[in-house]
Structure formats: C-alpha cells, structure tokens
Design a protein around this motif. Sequence first.
Motif, short mmCIF file in Angstrom:
data_model
loop_
_atom_site.label_atom_id
_atom_site.label_comp_id
_atom_site.label_asym_id
_atom_site.label_seq_id
_atom_site.Cartn_x
_atom_site.Cartn_y
_atom_site.Cartn_z
N ASP A 105 56.81 5.91 119.89
CA ASP A 105 55.84 5.01 119.26
C ASP A 105 54.44 5.63 119.36
O ASP A 105 54.27 6.72 119.89
CB ASP A 105 55.91 3.60 119.86
CG ASP A 105 55.50 3.55 121.33
OD1 ASP A 105 54.90 4.50 121.84
OD2 ASP A 105 55.77 2.50 121.96
N ALA A 106 53.46 4.93 118.84
CA ALA A 106 52.09 5.46 118.77
C ALA A 106 51.52 5.81 120.14
O ALA A 106 50.72 6.72 120.27
CB ALA A 106 51.19 4.47 118.05
N SER A 107 51.96 5.09 121.18
CA SER A 107 51.42 5.35 122.52
C SER A 107 52.28 6.34 123.31
O SER A 107 52.05 6.56 124.49
CB SER A 107 51.31 4.03 123.29
OG SER A 107 52.58 3.46 123.47
N GLY A 108 53.29 6.93 122.65
CA GLY A 108 54.14 7.91 123.33
C GLY A 108 55.34 7.30 124.03
O GLY A 108 56.13 8.02 124.63
N GLY A 109 55.48 5.97 123.95
CA GLY A 109 56.65 5.32 124.55
C GLY A 109 57.86 5.45 123.64
O GLY A 109 57.77 6.00 122.54
N GLU A 110 58.99 4.96 124.12
CA GLU A 110 60.22 5.02 123.32
C GLU A 110 60.45 3.71 122.60
O GLU A 110 60.25 2.64 123.16
CB GLU A 110 61.41 5.35 124.21
CG GLU A 110 61.42 6.78 124.67
CD GLU A 110 62.75 7.17 125.30
OE1 GLU A 110 63.73 6.41 125.18
OE2 GLU A 110 62.79 8.24 125.91
N LEU A 111 60.88 3.80 121.36
CA LEU A 111 61.14 2.64 120.53
C LEU A 111 62.50 2.83 119.87
O LEU A 111 62.69 3.76 119.10
CB LEU A 111 60.04 2.51 119.47
CG LEU A 111 60.12 1.32 118.52
CD1 LEU A 111 59.93 0.02 119.29
CD2 LEU A 111 59.03 1.45 117.46
N PRO A 112 63.48 1.96 120.20
CA PRO A 112 64.78 2.09 119.55
C PRO A 112 64.75 1.58 118.12
O PRO A 112 64.06 0.61 117.82
CB PRO A 112 65.71 1.23 120.42
CG PRO A 112 64.80 0.23 121.06
CD PRO A 112 63.45 0.88 121.18
N GLY A 113 65.47 2.26 117.25
CA GLY A 113 65.60 1.84 115.86
C GLY A 113 67.02 2.05 115.39
O GLY A 113 67.65 3.04 115.74
N MET A 114 67.54 1.10 114.61
CA MET A 114 68.92 1.16 114.15
C MET A 114 68.97 1.51 112.66
O MET A 114 68.24 0.92 111.86
CB MET A 114 69.63 -0.17 114.38
CG MET A 114 71.09 -0.14 114.00
SD MET A 114 72.02 -1.60 114.50
CE MET A 114 71.17 -2.89 113.63
N VAL A 115 69.83 2.47 112.33
CA VAL A 115 70.02 2.86 110.93
C VAL A 115 70.72 1.70 110.21
O VAL A 115 71.77 1.24 110.63
CB VAL A 115 70.88 4.14 110.83
CG1 VAL A 115 71.21 4.47 109.38
CG2 VAL A 115 70.17 5.31 111.51
N VAL A 116 70.08 1.22 109.12
CA VAL A 116 70.69 0.14 108.34
C VAL A 116 71.13 0.62 106.96
O VAL A 116 71.94 -0.04 106.30
CB VAL A 116 69.75 -1.09 108.22
CG1 VAL A 116 69.58 -1.75 109.58
CG2 VAL A 116 68.41 -0.72 107.64
N ALA A 117 70.61 1.79 106.52
CA ALA A 117 71.03 2.38 105.25
C ALA A 117 70.53 3.82 105.21
O ALA A 117 69.59 4.17 105.93
CB ALA A 117 70.46 1.60 104.07
N TYR A 118 71.18 4.65 104.38
CA TYR A 118 70.70 6.03 104.23
C TYR A 118 71.27 6.63 102.95
O TYR A 118 72.29 6.17 102.44
CB TYR A 118 71.05 6.90 105.43
CG TYR A 118 72.53 7.07 105.67
CD1 TYR A 118 73.21 8.16 105.13
CD2 TYR A 118 73.25 6.15 106.41
CE1 TYR A 118 74.58 8.32 105.33
CE2 TYR A 118 74.61 6.29 106.62
CZ TYR A 118 75.26 7.39 106.07
OH TYR A 118 76.61 7.53 106.26
N ASP A 119 70.56 7.62 102.45
CA ASP A 119 71.07 8.44 101.36
C ASP A 119 70.60 9.87 101.63
O ASP A 119 70.14 10.17 102.72
CB ASP A 119 70.64 7.89 99.98
CG ASP A 119 69.14 7.83 99.81
OD1 ASP A 119 68.41 8.65 100.42
OD2 ASP A 119 68.67 6.98 99.02
N SER A 120 70.68 10.74 100.65
CA SER A 120 70.35 12.15 100.89
C SER A 120 68.84 12.36 101.09
O SER A 120 68.43 13.38 101.65
CB SER A 120 70.86 13.02 99.75
OG SER A 120 70.29 12.58 98.52
N ASP A 121 68.01 11.40 100.68
CA ASP A 121 66.56 11.56 100.78
C ASP A 121 65.91 10.76 101.90
O ASP A 121 64.97 11.21 102.54
CB ASP A 121 65.89 11.17 99.46
CG ASP A 121 66.30 12.06 98.31
OD1 ASP A 121 66.47 13.28 98.54
OD2 ASP A 121 66.47 11.53 97.19
N THR A 122 66.38 9.51 102.10
CA THR A 122 65.73 8.64 103.08
C THR A 122 66.74 7.95 104.00
O THR A 122 67.92 7.78 103.66
CB THR A 122 64.90 7.53 102.38
OG1 THR A 122 65.78 6.76 101.56
CG2 THR A 122 63.77 8.10 101.55
N VAL A 123 66.22 7.57 105.17
CA VAL A 123 67.00 6.79 106.14
C VAL A 123 66.20 5.51 106.39
O VAL A 123 65.00 5.56 106.71
CB VAL A 123 67.17 7.57 107.46
CG1 VAL A 123 67.97 6.76 108.46
CG2 VAL A 123 67.84 8.92 107.20
#
Length: 151
Positions: A105-123
Amino acid sequence: MTQPTVTVSEGTRVWLNFSLSLEDGSEIDSNFAGDAVEFMIGDGSLLPGFEHLLFGMCGGERKIFTVVPEDAFGMPNDNNVQEIERDQFDDDVELEVGLVFSFADASGGELPGMVVAYDSDTVTVDFNHPLAGRTILFDVLIHRVEAAELH
C-alpha cells in the motif's frame, strides 16, 4: 465480604473463546478448540462493533450475537476494486479468480487483494475485506473479566 462481579467495560482485561460464522452456518474462525485468548478492551484486538457487544457480560456467560456488516467488516466499496495492468504480474503466475495476492500500500504495508476477473491485458483485483457486506454470527464465551491494573 464478596468482591463485586466485574463485567466487560472500558478498562477491563477479558479472557474468552469465540467463533465467527456466516448466516449459512459456515465457520470462518474459532478458538473454541484451544485456550481462551486474553486482551484488553480498547487495545484493537477486536473490531469496535464486536467489542461493544461484550459490554456488561461477566465470567461464565456465553452469547451468540448477529453482527450486521456496518458493525463488522463494513460494506463493499466499488472504489476498492481496481484494474491492474497484466504486465504488473510475473509471467509465470497462473491467474485464477479467487487467487489472493499481497500488494504494497501507499505506506509500504501489505494489502491483500483478490482476483475477481482477468484477461490478457488487465487483472481486476478486489481490495475489499473478504467478509465486507456479510452478516456475522459472533459466538462468545467469557471465561474471566478483571479490572485492568493501572500503571
């Protein structure tokens, strides 16, 4: 002379076992199989919405509370769903919906994020808490409550 019963309130130390479940009965977390946990009211161990439900309880009491999303993990926020360029992920990463990554995250901490969709260009990654928007059943057994020592 008998000591007055100490109930959970500001300035108390509490020993308890708990479980968190969804309304369908699926258990999210529980420490009933182990020792009670000890914490100080207000130390940040519990979300305030959970902590305040304990107020007035005393040792030996067990209750099950229904905690609405606003008092638990909040409501999902559309601004917490971000599209990230696919090339920001290592080529050898096998993407799949439901996969959780740790981001800085912006302060250097860890932020979990879950993939909800993806294609060849974006996640598309959802940074909302996984339990955002969910009603939680909070089962709690208070073992002991003590007035905290003031230093």
